[in-house]
Scaffold this motif. Structure first.
Motif, PDB file in Angstrom:
ATOM      1  N   SER A 194       3.549   4.191  -4.121  1.00  0.00           N
ATOM      2  CA  SER A 194       2.281   5.193  -3.697  1.00  0.00           C
ATOM      3  C   SER A 194       1.271   4.606  -4.460  1.00  0.00           C
ATOM      4  CB  SER A 194       2.875   6.610  -3.846  1.00  0.00           C
ATOM      5  OG  SER A 194       2.747   6.986  -5.032  1.00  0.00           O
ATOM      6  N   SER A 195       0.119   5.247  -4.140  1.00  0.00           N
ATOM      7  CA  SER A 195      -1.198   5.242  -4.885  1.00  0.00           C
ATOM      8  C   SER A 195      -1.765   6.560  -4.960  1.00  0.00           C
ATOM      9  CB  SER A 195      -2.240   4.387  -3.858  1.00  0.00           C
ATOM     10  OG  SER A 195      -1.843   3.149  -3.561  1.00  0.00           O
ATOM     11  N   GLU A 242      -7.223   3.893  -1.414  1.00  0.00           N
ATOM     12  CA  GLU A 242      -6.818   2.744  -1.636  1.00  0.00           C
ATOM     13  C   GLU A 242      -7.807   1.911  -1.951  1.00  0.00           C
ATOM     14  OE1 GLU A 242      -3.740   1.678  -1.875  1.00  0.00           O
ATOM     15  OE2 GLU A 242      -2.129   2.617  -0.400  1.00  0.00           O
ATOM     16  N   MET A 281       0.934  -0.943  -0.027  1.00  0.00           N
ATOM     17  CA  MET A 281      -0.046   0.145   0.038  1.00  0.00           C
ATOM     18  C   MET A 281       0.735   1.305  -0.049  1.00  0.00           C
ATOM     19  SD  MET A 281      -3.177  -1.111   2.457  1.00  0.00           S
ATOM     20  CE  MET A 281      -4.190   0.266   2.117  1.00  0.00           C
ATOM     21  N   ASP A 282       0.280   2.352  -0.087  1.00  0.00           N
ATOM     22  CA  ASP A 282       0.876   3.734  -0.260  1.00  0.00           C
ATOM     23  C   ASP A 282       1.884   3.763   0.901  1.00  0.00           C
ATOM     24  OD1 ASP A 282       1.458   6.565  -0.165  1.00  0.00           O
ATOM     25  OD2 ASP A 282       0.117   6.640  -1.635  1.00  0.00           O
ATOM     26  N   TYR A 285      -1.976   0.688  -6.351  1.00  0.00           N
ATOM     27  CA  TYR A 285      -0.677   0.914  -5.989  1.00  0.00           C
ATOM     28  C   TYR A 285       0.255   0.808  -7.108  1.00  0.00           C
ATOM     29  CZ  TYR A 285       3.570  -0.378  -3.597  1.00  0.00           C
ATOM     30  OH  TYR A 285       5.025  -0.078  -3.220  1.00  0.00           O
ATOM     31  N   THR A 323      -4.286  -4.717  -4.325  1.00  0.00           N
ATOM     32  CA  THR A 323      -4.479  -3.322  -4.292  1.00  0.00           C
ATOM     33  C   THR A 323      -4.188  -2.532  -5.320  1.00  0.00           C
ATOM     34  OG1 THR A 323      -2.035  -3.225  -3.553  1.00  0.00           O
ATOM     35  CG2 THR A 323      -3.730  -3.272  -1.792  1.00  0.00           C
TER      36      THR A 323
END
Length: 453
Positions: A284-285, A262, A226-227, A278, A275
């Motif tokens: 990052s997202s 997200e 994830m971010d 991402y 995810t």
């Protein structure tokens, strides 16, 4: 398109100060004075362990009471769950479960755990026996680190389970649609500014944890990155992502005080946690990176959660009055598809959906500009057009104002005002200033596009 008020409820939720992390609360010795059955439950607790105990209030989540009511043993009647310490400096906490037998409340079980501060309590049927189990998240050595324990009702008794590892936050939902709950854990990056995986201090990750009936343990069945810029998870919504897939939308604050969204879901075909927003190159997202705290929501009532992008704001740093476009994510092709656009006025708690004629061929660009008059509580909408048909540019052609009922009755030009909504002494009204504008819309469309919480 059918409009929905869902977005306004999320606006109000956010600006009212509700969030899923860093909620500060004190450990009170006694909960507020109870009445009825709650008074009986409180009396049973005090008779069992004494009056001078320290109740642990969950700092986050859907349950924040000292005594939580929930049906755990599947008898269609709520049990009471209380978490407390005998001494404020004690490292032991006690989970007391009180059940109603016939007409009397009785202590069914008291479980001892080696923890202090209670972060969150969640409920879900993890082992598929038709009874809801308990997951408790405890704050450990730092506010970003939570330890997890579970309490199951099995074979007529309550049993304690310990889950390995720590996380920053947890959520409980049925991600794989097997009618059994899973635990989604989220972990922030452990080092500030971390953008890589060095094997020890991993970037932010999501993990899906499932109970293994055979081994009687919780196991990680999938994880995904994830971010890495996220510093706090603020908002969680579970539901339909598109017409075939359910999952979670998670909004988080970044280290630059912005908001990102997200998407986390379980792919049943590939049997992996995904995810899809991402970016492995940037860690990052950023697809839905925005200055505003506006949250993902089902804006059109079709049951699918949409995500916002901020297209135009009033002022250089205005975070509460803006134009946003909304997208749904297609899990078949991993593309975000445009749904609709609207003006969002968080100050005055309303949304105005953008008519088709106000949009340009370029997604996220419009033929209008917005200005807000704080003194008059009026949203002023200007033309932003250059065409042969409309020579004038930057003309103010529509206002949406809030006035008192008394002010409205005293207006000399009342006929120029279209009442959109009235509540108590407050009137929301539209004023058409330029009827010959190519952006002018009918009174019927104005009223239909205006939504207030």
């Amino acid at each position: 398109m059918k409009k929905s008020l869902f977005i306004l409820f999320f606006i109000m939720l956010f600006i009212s100060g509700c969030s899923f992390s860093n909620f500060e609360t004190s450990n009170l010795m006694h909960p507020p004075k109870a009445t009825g059955e709650m008074a009986q439950i409180q009396s049973i607790i005090e008779k069992t362990v004494g009056a001078d105990i320290f109740f642990k209030y969950p700092q986050n989540g859907d349950f924040k009471s000292a005594i939580i009511m929930h049906d755990i043993d599947g008898d269609s009647q709520d049990e009471a769950v209380a978490v407390y310490q005998l001494d404020v400096q004690d490292t032991q906490c006690y989970i007391m479960i009180i059940d109603k037998i016939d007409d009397d409340w009785q202590v069914a079980k008291t479980i001892t755990v080696q923890n202090m501060d209670l972060y969150k309590i969640c409920f879900g049927d993890f082992n598929g026996n038709g009874k809801d189990d308990i997951i408790l998240a405890w704050i450990s050595y730092s506010n970003h680190s939570k330890e997890l324990t579970g309490v199951f009702f099995d074979d007529g008794d309550y049993k304690l389970f310990t889950l390995d590892g720590t996380c920053s936050d947890i959520f409980v939902e049925d991600f794989d649609n097997d009618e059994r709950a899973e635990i989604l854990t989220l972990s922030l990056s452990k080092l500030e500014g971390l953008r890589y995986d060095d094997g020890l201090n991993r970037p932010a990750r999501a993990k899906l944890i499932k109970f293994n009936d055979e081994n009687k343990i919780f196991e990680v069945i999938g994880e995904a990155p994830m971010d890495a810029t996220a510093v706090k998870y603020n908002y969680f919504k579970f539901g339909r992502i598109d017409d075939r897939q359910t999952g979670a939308i998670i909004d988080a604050s970044t280290d630059k005080e912005k908001t990102i969204s997200e998407i986390v879901y379980w792919d049943k075909t590939e049997k992996i946690l995904k995810t899809p927003l991402y970016n492995a190159q940037t860690f990052s997202s950023s697809d839905f990176l925005r200055d505003s705290t506006i949250q993902a929501a089902d804006i059109n009532g079709d049951g699918v959660i949409e995500l916002p992008k901020i297209d135009q704001v009033y002022g250089s740093n205005e975070k509460s009055i803006f134009i946003s476009s909304w997208f749904k994510f297609n899990t078949r092709n991993n593309i975000s598809e445009y749904v609709d656009s609207c003006i969002i006025n968080i100050n005055d708690d309303y949304t105005f959906y953008i008519p088709k004629k106000w949009k340009t061929e370029t997604l996220g660009a419009y033929k209008i500009k917005i200005v807000y008059d704080y003194d008059l509580k009026t949203l002023r909408i200007f033309e932003n057009i250059e065409s042969a048909e409309q020579a004038a540019n930057n003309r103010e052609f529509l206002d949406i104002a809030i006035i008192s009922a008394k002010e409205y009755e005293e207006l000399s030009n009342k006929d120029n005002y279209q009442v959109l909504h009235q509540e108590n002494n407050k009137i929301y009204a539209a004023v058409c200033l330029v009827e010959n504008s190519e952006l002018a819309i009918s009174k019927e469309e104005i009223k239909e596009n205006f939504k207030v919480s």
